[in-house]
Scaffold this motif. Sequence first.
Motif, mmCIF file in Angstrom:
data_model
loop_
_atom_site.group_PDB
_atom_site.id
_atom_site.type_symbol
_atom_site.label_atom_id
_atom_site.label_comp_id
_atom_site.label_asym_id
_atom_site.label_seq_id
_atom_site.Cartn_x
_atom_site.Cartn_y
_atom_site.Cartn_z
ATOM 1 N N TRP A 113 0.809 -1.216 0.000
ATOM 2 C CA TRP A 113 0.000 0.000 0.000
ATOM 3 C C TRP A 113 0.850 1.277 0.000
ATOM 4 O O TRP A 113 0.321 2.372 -0.182
ATOM 5 C CB TRP A 113 -0.935 -0.004 1.213
ATOM 6 C CG TRP A 113 -1.990 -1.077 1.159
ATOM 7 C CD1 TRP A 113 -2.195 -1.967 0.140
ATOM 8 C CD2 TRP A 113 -2.979 -1.379 2.151
ATOM 9 N NE1 TRP A 113 -3.241 -2.801 0.444
ATOM 10 C CE2 TRP A 113 -3.750 -2.467 1.675
ATOM 11 C CE3 TRP A 113 -3.295 -0.837 3.393
ATOM 12 C CZ2 TRP A 113 -4.811 -3.017 2.394
ATOM 13 C CZ3 TRP A 113 -4.351 -1.372 4.119
ATOM 14 C CH2 TRP A 113 -5.103 -2.451 3.616
ATOM 15 N N LYS A 114 2.175 1.122 0.240
ATOM 16 C CA LYS A 114 3.028 2.327 0.297
ATOM 17 C C LYS A 114 2.989 3.097 -1.029
ATOM 18 O O LYS A 114 3.192 4.308 -1.068
ATOM 19 C CB LYS A 114 4.474 1.948 0.642
ATOM 20 C CG LYS A 114 5.141 1.081 -0.421
ATOM 21 C CD LYS A 114 6.570 0.714 -0.053
ATOM 22 C CE LYS A 114 7.172 -0.159 -1.143
ATOM 23 N NZ LYS A 114 8.450 -0.720 -0.867
ATOM 24 N N TYR A 115 2.720 2.394 -2.129
ATOM 25 C CA TYR A 115 2.704 3.049 -3.443
ATOM 26 C C TYR A 115 1.539 4.047 -3.576
ATOM 27 O O TYR A 115 1.606 4.969 -4.365
ATOM 28 C CB TYR A 115 2.609 2.015 -4.562
ATOM 29 C CG TYR A 115 3.823 1.124 -4.615
ATOM 30 C CD1 TYR A 115 5.017 1.591 -5.154
ATOM 31 C CD2 TYR A 115 3.778 -0.169 -4.109
ATOM 32 C CE1 TYR A 115 6.141 0.771 -5.191
ATOM 33 C CE2 TYR A 115 4.892 -0.986 -4.144
ATOM 34 C CZ TYR A 115 6.071 -0.511 -4.686
ATOM 35 O OH TYR A 115 7.184 -1.311 -4.718
ATOM 36 N N PHE A 116 0.480 3.818 -2.829
ATOM 37 C CA PHE A 116 -0.672 4.728 -2.939
ATOM 38 C C PHE A 116 -0.280 6.110 -2.400
ATOM 39 O O PHE A 116 -0.571 7.134 -3.014
ATOM 40 C CB PHE A 116 -1.893 4.174 -2.179
ATOM 41 C CG PHE A 116 -2.214 2.723 -2.480
ATOM 42 C CD1 PHE A 116 -1.981 2.204 -3.744
ATOM 43 C CD2 PHE A 116 -2.727 1.878 -1.501
ATOM 44 C CE1 PHE A 116 -2.254 0.866 -4.028
ATOM 45 C CE2 PHE A 116 -3.003 0.544 -1.769
ATOM 46 C CZ PHE A 116 -2.765 0.046 -3.032
ATOM 47 N N SER A 117 0.403 6.110 -1.240
ATOM 48 C CA SER A 117 0.844 7.393 -0.660
ATOM 49 C C SER A 117 1.838 8.072 -1.590
ATOM 50 O O SER A 117 1.772 9.277 -1.817
ATOM 51 C CB SER A 117 1.550 7.181 0.676
ATOM 52 O OG SER A 117 0.754 6.451 1.529
ATOM 53 N N ASN A 172 -3.691 9.601 0.905
ATOM 54 C CA ASN A 172 -4.636 10.612 0.405
ATOM 55 C C ASN A 172 -5.446 10.074 -0.766
ATOM 56 O O ASN A 172 -5.862 10.825 -1.642
ATOM 57 C CB ASN A 172 -3.869 11.853 -0.049
ATOM 58 C CG ASN A 172 -3.500 12.703 1.141
ATOM 59 O OD1 ASN A 172 -4.270 12.795 2.100
ATOM 60 N ND2 ASN A 172 -2.320 13.297 1.111
ATOM 61 N N CYS A 173 -5.634 8.766 -0.774
ATOM 62 C CA CYS A 173 -6.333 8.148 -1.907
ATOM 63 C C CYS A 173 -7.742 8.697 -2.060
ATOM 64 O O CYS A 173 -8.430 8.976 -1.086
ATOM 65 C CB CYS A 173 -6.424 6.642 -1.706
ATOM 66 S SG CYS A 173 -4.936 5.850 -2.217
ATOM 67 N N TYR A 174 -8.149 8.765 -3.293
ATOM 68 C CA TYR A 174 -9.486 9.252 -3.624
ATOM 69 C C TYR A 174 -10.522 8.139 -3.418
ATOM 70 O O TYR A 174 -11.659 8.389 -3.046
ATOM 71 C CB TYR A 174 -9.470 9.692 -5.090
ATOM 72 C CG TYR A 174 -10.806 10.070 -5.646
ATOM 73 C CD1 TYR A 174 -11.339 11.331 -5.404
ATOM 74 C CD2 TYR A 174 -11.533 9.170 -6.417
ATOM 75 C CE1 TYR A 174 -12.584 11.680 -5.917
ATOM 76 C CE2 TYR A 174 -12.774 9.521 -6.933
ATOM 77 C CZ TYR A 174 -13.289 10.771 -6.678
ATOM 78 O OH TYR A 174 -14.507 11.118 -7.180
ATOM 79 N N GLY A 175 -10.100 6.913 -3.682
ATOM 80 C CA GLY A 175 -11.048 5.804 -3.566
ATOM 81 C C GLY A 175 -10.327 4.479 -3.485
ATOM 82 O O GLY A 175 -9.100 4.414 -3.519
ATOM 83 N N VAL A 176 -11.101 3.421 -3.344
ATOM 84 C CA VAL A 176 -10.525 2.080 -3.356
ATOM 85 C C VAL A 176 -11.244 1.248 -4.410
ATOM 86 O O VAL A 176 -12.402 1.509 -4.734
ATOM 87 C CB VAL A 176 -10.665 1.359 -1.987
ATOM 88 C CG1 VAL A 176 -9.920 2.099 -0.903
ATOM 89 C CG2 VAL A 176 -12.121 1.165 -1.618
ATOM 90 N N MET A 177 -10.521 0.277 -4.942
ATOM 91 C CA MET A 177 -11.133 -0.653 -5.867
ATOM 92 C C MET A 177 -10.971 -2.071 -5.311
ATOM 93 O O MET A 177 -9.885 -2.438 -4.869
ATOM 94 C CB MET A 177 -10.442 -0.570 -7.223
ATOM 95 C CG MET A 177 -11.046 -1.517 -8.215
ATOM 96 S SD MET A 177 -9.913 -1.800 -9.559
ATOM 97 C CE MET A 177 -10.681 -3.230 -10.249
ATOM 98 N N CYS A 178 -12.046 -2.814 -5.301
ATOM 99 C CA CYS A 178 -12.004 -4.162 -4.737
ATOM 100 C C CYS A 178 -12.205 -5.197 -5.837
ATOM 101 O O CYS A 178 -13.148 -5.087 -6.620
ATOM 102 C CB CYS A 178 -13.091 -4.315 -3.680
ATOM 103 S SG CYS A 178 -12.870 -3.155 -2.313
ATOM 104 N N GLY A 179 -11.316 -6.172 -5.878
ATOM 105 C CA GLY A 179 -11.426 -7.242 -6.865
ATOM 106 C C GLY A 179 -11.924 -8.507 -6.205
ATOM 107 O O GLY A 179 -13.134 -8.749 -6.094
#
Length: 319
Positions: free
Chosen positions: A174-178, A208-215
């Motif tokens: 998840w570090k890539y999102f930041s 600071n993600c705008y949203g999440v996507m779930c697979g």
Amino acid sequence: MEGVTDPIYRKTVMGLFPEWDMFATDFLRVPTEGTITHKKALEHFGEEIYENLKLREKTTFQILTTPRANTEQTIQVIDELGFNHLDLNLGCPSRRVNAHLGGSYLLSDLKLLEQVVGGIRKKFNRCFTVKIRVGYKDDSEFDHIIKTLTDCGVEAITIHGRTKVEMYKGVAQWKYFSRACELTDVPIIANGDIWTPEDIEKIFTETNCYGVMCGRSAMKTPWLAQLYRLFKERKVLTAEQRLSLRTELNSIYFSSLERDLSPILGAEKTLKKMKSLIRYSFDDYDEGEMFKRKLLRTPELETFLHSMSLLKHNSTHAS
Ligand SMILES: Cc1cc2nc3c(=O)[nH]c(=O)nc-3n(C[C@H](O)[C@H](O)[C@H](O)COP(=O)(O)O)c2cc1C
């Protein structure tokens, strides 16, 4: 998701679990030879979903293309049909797709990436987003990828926190999102190993993600968006309550799918589709793996459905 989010599946799930903001089609492969007709694009999207403005607006049309494919013609058709939202798959790790320079391969060649993404951007004026992995062989080009996509003018970037080489190994980072949020003002959508409402909250709190996507989690828990809303209202369910809800909603989910799939596909194909959907459905039950294996061996749709109803019985006893 390929093999999962066909139009019948999406329509059923959209009806049952309207709490999700967006749904994506499975990907339409842009042809290298020949063209995409309006009929084919509509069938892929789902005609009934197209007719229903509310459902249409909640649906992203996903494509997979290569530098040699007839992308311009496909985009023109998608544009003429008035779809609001186009998403380009830049994460597909398939060897065959990558050998044709498509999917995640493009993350290893930023010139080609710019050519393909920039080309689509020029042709499509409505919402155009991309979905990437954090790199092809490794993450060394991550910053440049984000910059290239930002310069191309995409409206959002969904990041699956693994490289193509990692496929599904380990846990998504998840570090890539930041990092991406630091690099660009383009909205970042986090993806990878987001299984629970607590995971979703953690991402929103820590990045600071705008949203999440779930697979896979959306396959396992199609009501996850509903659980997250309950969580936000501080209605946090205990593990036992969640399992009980799972049993109840699994029953509704699978019987609704059967009701909608059977008249169109017939019993044999419906059974095949249902089997393909249960991969993660019973992970939280004590003997879930055994139960799933039993279902996978079931030769008849009727027996499959009967076994499902037993899960309800067993679980009622367990809780
Ligand atoms: C059965 C299946 C089909 C998928 N199809 C697609 C697809 O069509 N397009 C795409 O961008 N990713 C696809 N993916 C990858 C997921 O969107 C997602 O990036 C990945 O599974 C990691 O997220 P998750 O942990 O939420 O599953 C697929 C994954 C699975 C398991």
